[in-house]
Design a protein around this motif. Sequence first.
Motif, short mmCIF file in Angstrom:
data_model
loop_
_atom_site.label_atom_id
_atom_site.label_comp_id
_atom_site.label_asym_id
_atom_site.label_seq_id
_atom_site.Cartn_x
_atom_site.Cartn_y
_atom_site.Cartn_z
N ASP A 126 7.10 2.92 5.61
CA ASP A 126 7.01 3.74 4.59
C ASP A 126 6.88 5.32 4.71
O ASP A 126 5.69 5.79 5.07
N PRO A 127 7.66 6.12 4.42
CA PRO A 127 7.55 7.57 4.57
C PRO A 127 6.35 8.34 3.87
O PRO A 127 5.86 9.33 4.37
N ASP A 128 6.07 7.72 2.69
CA ASP A 128 5.06 8.42 1.99
C ASP A 128 3.73 8.07 2.43
O ASP A 128 2.65 8.71 2.04
N GLY A 129 3.59 7.00 3.09
CA GLY A 129 2.26 6.49 4.08
C GLY A 129 1.14 6.12 2.75
O GLY A 129 -0.04 6.90 2.90
N ARG A 130 1.79 5.48 1.87
CA ARG A 130 0.82 4.88 0.85
C ARG A 130 -0.44 3.91 1.32
O ARG A 130 -1.26 3.60 0.47
N MET A 131 -0.20 3.52 2.51
CA MET A 131 -1.06 2.59 3.02
C MET A 131 -2.59 3.15 3.72
O MET A 131 -2.23 4.15 4.41
N ASP A 132 -3.69 2.71 3.13
CA ASP A 132 -4.78 3.17 4.12
C ASP A 132 -5.00 2.65 5.45
O ASP A 132 -4.25 1.69 5.76
N PRO A 133 -5.70 3.13 6.26
CA PRO A 133 -5.48 2.93 7.85
C PRO A 133 -6.17 1.32 7.80
O PRO A 133 -5.45 0.68 8.99
N ALA A 134 -6.90 1.03 7.12
CA ALA A 134 -7.35 -0.47 7.44
C ALA A 134 -6.15 -1.32 6.88
O ALA A 134 -6.04 -2.47 7.66
N GLN A 135 -5.61 -1.01 6.01
CA GLN A 135 -4.39 -1.91 5.60
C GLN A 135 -3.14 -2.13 6.38
O GLN A 135 -2.57 -2.81 6.84
N LEU A 136 -2.90 -0.62 6.99
CA LEU A 136 -2.01 -0.62 7.96
C LEU A 136 -2.09 -1.30 9.16
O LEU A 136 -1.31 -2.04 9.68
N ARG A 137 -3.46 -1.18 9.68
CA ARG A 137 -3.74 -2.33 10.89
C ARG A 137 -3.67 -3.62 10.57
O ARG A 137 -3.12 -4.43 11.41
N LEU A 138 -3.98 -4.12 9.57
CA LEU A 138 -3.90 -5.34 9.13
C LEU A 138 -2.26 -5.69 8.91
O LEU A 138 -1.67 -6.89 9.50
N GLU A 139 -1.49 -4.88 8.44
CA GLU A 139 0.10 -5.02 8.45
C GLU A 139 0.54 -5.15 9.85
O GLU A 139 1.65 -5.71 9.91
N LEU A 140 0.16 -4.34 10.57
CA LEU A 140 0.54 -4.22 11.98
C LEU A 140 0.21 -5.51 12.79
O LEU A 140 1.12 -5.92 13.43
#
Length: 185
Positions: A126-140
């Motif tokens: 997502d180009p807007d980067g709406r996920m916080d870093p913790a959520q992004l790590r979880l999604e990765l």
Amino acid sequence: MPDSISLFTVFVSGSVSAFTGYVASRVSQRLQQRRNAYTYRLAVISEIRTLRDRLSQYELFFLNKVATSELPVIKALNVFLQPGAMAVFANNASSVGLFDTRTALRVLRFYAAVRALQGHASVLSDPDGRMDPAQLRLELHRHQAMLRGARRQSQRLVRRLRPRPLFVELGGYAASALHAFKRSP
């Protein structure tokens, strides 16, 4: 009396001719269906092996580059899974019915897992980067688990789809013809 015998003979010969024609056409249709199933099986195996290799390459790339945020996930996945990567399935999806029910369901689940992986990659990119870093790590981590799941499915599916020799696949017709051919002097 001779007229009734000739009518009876004509009726019986017509019935026998119709019956043998019907049986011959059904046998021919069945052989053609088995040939089509065998050919489709080989094409799907080839495509799944290619997808498995590409997913393996993507996983190595994902672990090295994407985790450090050098390249968006969707771009990396699009490099490894080109638009024509699933052409056999996309163009012949109706032929999945040629497999037995379990195999057909496994084929459909595998392709659904690859599509879900593509969808998840677009959400992660997502180009807007709406996920916080913790959520992004979880999604990765979830994306990596989805990737490994798709690869495991492909390995099981290739083993399940491994073709039998064509003469066995054709129900013994080719085997009996081959046996008769070998016997002839």
